[in-house]
Design an enzyme around this catalytic site. Structure first.
Site, PDB file in Angstrom:
ATOM      1  N   GLU A  31      43.568  24.036  34.416  1.00 42.76           N
ATOM      2  CA  GLU A  31      43.584  24.554  35.790  1.00 42.76           C
ATOM      3  C   GLU A  31      43.848  23.432  36.791  1.00 42.76           C
ATOM      4  OE1 GLU A  31      40.449  27.337  36.813  1.00 42.76           O
ATOM      5  OE2 GLU A  31      40.135  26.291  38.713  1.00 42.76           O
ATOM      6  N   GLN A  38      32.829  30.399  34.477  1.00 45.61           N
ATOM      7  CA  GLN A  38      32.424  29.297  35.346  1.00 45.61           C
ATOM      8  C   GLN A  38      31.994  28.156  34.415  1.00 45.61           C
ATOM      9  OE1 GLN A  38      32.600  27.418  37.812  1.00 45.61           O
ATOM     10  NE2 GLN A  38      31.952  28.977  39.271  1.00 45.61           N
ATOM     11  N   THR A  74      44.775  27.451  41.398  1.00 46.49           N
ATOM     12  CA  THR A  74      43.803  28.170  42.224  1.00 46.49           C
ATOM     13  C   THR A  74      44.449  28.660  43.527  1.00 46.49           C
ATOM     14  OG1 THR A  74      43.015  26.142  43.270  1.00 46.49           O
ATOM     15  CG2 THR A  74      41.857  26.861  41.283  1.00 46.49           C
ATOM     16  N   TYR A  75      43.734  29.587  44.150  1.00 44.99           N
ATOM     17  CA  TYR A  75      44.236  30.255  45.361  1.00 44.99           C
ATOM     18  C   TYR A  75      43.095  30.346  46.361  1.00 44.99           C
ATOM     19  CZ  TYR A  75      46.614  33.965  48.040  1.00 44.99           C
ATOM     20  OH  TYR A  75      47.233  34.709  49.024  1.00 44.99           O
ATOM     21  N   ARG A  99      37.570  37.686  43.225  1.00 50.38           N
ATOM     22  CA  ARG A  99      37.202  38.104  44.577  1.00 50.38           C
ATOM     23  C   ARG A  99      37.403  36.963  45.560  1.00 50.38           C
ATOM     24  NH1 ARG A  99      31.067  38.596  46.458  1.00 50.38           N
ATOM     25  NH2 ARG A  99      31.429  36.344  46.506  1.00 50.38           N
ATOM     26  N   GLY A 100      36.903  35.764  45.209  1.00 49.70           N
ATOM     27  CA  GLY A 100      36.947  34.639  46.138  1.00 49.70           C
ATOM     28  C   GLY A 100      35.746  34.641  47.073  1.00 49.70           C
ATOM     29  N   ASP A 101      35.589  33.554  47.804  1.00 45.04           N
ATOM     30  CA  ASP A 101      34.502  33.420  48.789  1.00 45.04           C
ATOM     31  C   ASP A 101      35.138  33.028  50.101  1.00 45.04           C
ATOM     32  OD1 ASP A 101      32.169  33.685  47.050  1.00 45.04           O
ATOM     33  OD2 ASP A 101      32.911  31.817  46.158  1.00 45.04           O
ATOM     34  N   LYS A 154      34.648  45.143  35.717  1.00 46.48           N
ATOM     35  CA  LYS A 154      35.938  44.429  35.825  1.00 46.48           C
ATOM     36  C   LYS A 154      36.740  44.580  34.549  1.00 46.48           C
ATOM     37  CE  LYS A 154      34.389  40.212  37.130  1.00 46.48           C
ATOM     38  NZ  LYS A 154      34.351  38.859  37.699  1.00 46.48           N
ATOM     39  N   PHE A 173      29.743  20.545  43.798  1.00 44.12           N
ATOM     40  CA  PHE A 173      30.358  21.762  43.239  1.00 44.12           C
ATOM     41  C   PHE A 173      29.287  22.677  42.649  1.00 44.12           C
ATOM     42  CE2 PHE A 173      34.604  19.545  42.047  1.00 44.12           C
ATOM     43  CZ  PHE A 173      35.040  19.684  43.352  1.00 44.12           C
ATOM     44  N   ALA A 201      36.125  41.976  42.742  1.00 47.26           N
ATOM     45  CA  ALA A 201      37.265  41.693  41.861  1.00 47.26           C
ATOM     46  C   ALA A 201      37.677  42.911  41.034  1.00 47.26           C
ATOM     47  CB  ALA A 201      36.931  40.513  40.950  1.00 47.26           C
TER      48      ALA A 201
END
Ligand code: FAD
Length: 286
Positions: free
Chosen positions: A14, A173, A45-46, A104-106, A162, A213, A120
């Protein structure tokens, strides 16, 4: 863990989309160095709310055009409209991209954008409705549970939603608790979740960054690891050597127990992933 052993092992790396031309050059060198692992895909990543949209697209297109390793863009849905997600999906289809990581993202704190997706599972369902079986869809999994989860049981049920929406595989994760992954897989088996769940691996090279992180994403650094890392202070060589030992050992146990591959959070650097790979004795090409 039995259910995972039937899947072929998939190795992937990644990256985050670089901020500038210098970062792009560095990432090109990193990708070139990682080619010898023959990864299944390079994911990018996005930023949630589309904050890295153009940089992610540019990085993804470059990887795809090189045609050595397929690109797998991440796509987050929080704060996005259906139209904007549809446009990105169609762009990826035009480029022949087949693999996508749906999240989903934050939203960054303070950023409030009306969006048409809440979770998601809605994104996965939307991708399936729009593009049928075209994409291989990966989703996120949390062996130590998502920090906003109502409860462990609820988080597992949400994970199943999902999967039922049409996910083909999951990437976890990062974690350093081997048992958390094994127990998570056992729980998934009991819920008849039958997709490969590939462990996400974060090499340990910098304590301050890792602690930051981990606080943000809810991944636990076990106390004994944290204490050792703290004790190295500025002695980065010893810290890296210890980190390499710990993470290689984790990877070895995961693969021995039947984990269906490894997904490396490279932070756009090749050396830490290559070092783990070599210690594991996995094959290199060329
Ligand atoms: C492999 C991987 C890659 C990632 N890549 C990126 C990235 O590129 N960009 C980025 O911004 N972030 C990324 N993240 C972080 C991720 O966006 C965050 O962890 C985010 O908080 C949750 O995303 P999710 O897709 O897991 O959300 P969800 O699956 O929607 O879950 C989020 C929370 O909501 C709950 N929940 C889920 N569905 C429902 C429902 N239907 N109703 C009620 N509650 C529900 C869950 O229990 C959980 O607590 C990544 C994470 C992983 C593990």
């Amino acid at each position: 863990m039995n259910s995972q052993t039937r899947f072929p092992k998939i190795f992937s790396c990644e990256f985050f989309p670089p901020h500038d031309a210098e970062g792009m050059d560095k990432l090109r060198r990193t990708r070139a160095e990682l080619l010898c692992l023959r990864p299944e895909f390079f994911s990018v990543t996005y930023g949630a709310g589309g904050s890295t949209r153009e940089r992610t697209l540019a990085t993804v297109m470059e990887i795809q055009e090189e045609a050595q390793v397929p690109a797998a863009p991440h796509l987050t849905c929080i704060g996005s409209s259906r139209d904007s997600i549809r446009a990105i999906l169609h762009r990826y289809q035009e480029q022949g991209i087949r693999h996508i990581v749906a999240l989903r993202g934050d939203l960054p704190s303070g950023m409030r954008v009306a969006g048409e997706f809440r979770h998601a599972n809605e994104l996965v369902a939307f991708i399936r409705a729009e593009t049928g079986d075209y994409f291989h869809i990966e989703i996120a999994a949390y062996p130590e549970f998502h920090p906003q989860a109502v409860s462990a049981g609820d988080d597992l049920e949400r994970f199943r939603l999902k999967v039922e929406a049409g996910a083909d595989g999951a990437i976890t994760q990062y974690f350093y608790n081997f048992d958390a992954y094994c127990r998570f897989i056992d729980s998934c088996e009991r819920l008849a979740i039958a997709i490969p769940i590939v462990p996400g691996i974060m090499p340990i090279t910098n304590f301050t960054q890792l602690a930051r992180f981990s606080d943000a994403c809810g991944a636990e650094i076990p106390r004994w690891i944290r204490s050792r890392l703290e004790s190295f202070g500025e002695d980065m060589a010893s810290l890296r050597e210890f980190g390499l030992d710990v993470v290689t050992d984790l990877c070895r146990r995961l693969l021995e127990q039947g984990a269906p591959g490894l997904h490396f959070y490279t932070m756009n650097r090749a050396a830490p992933t290559l070092a783990i790979w070599q210690r594991l004795g996995l094959p290199v090409v060329g």
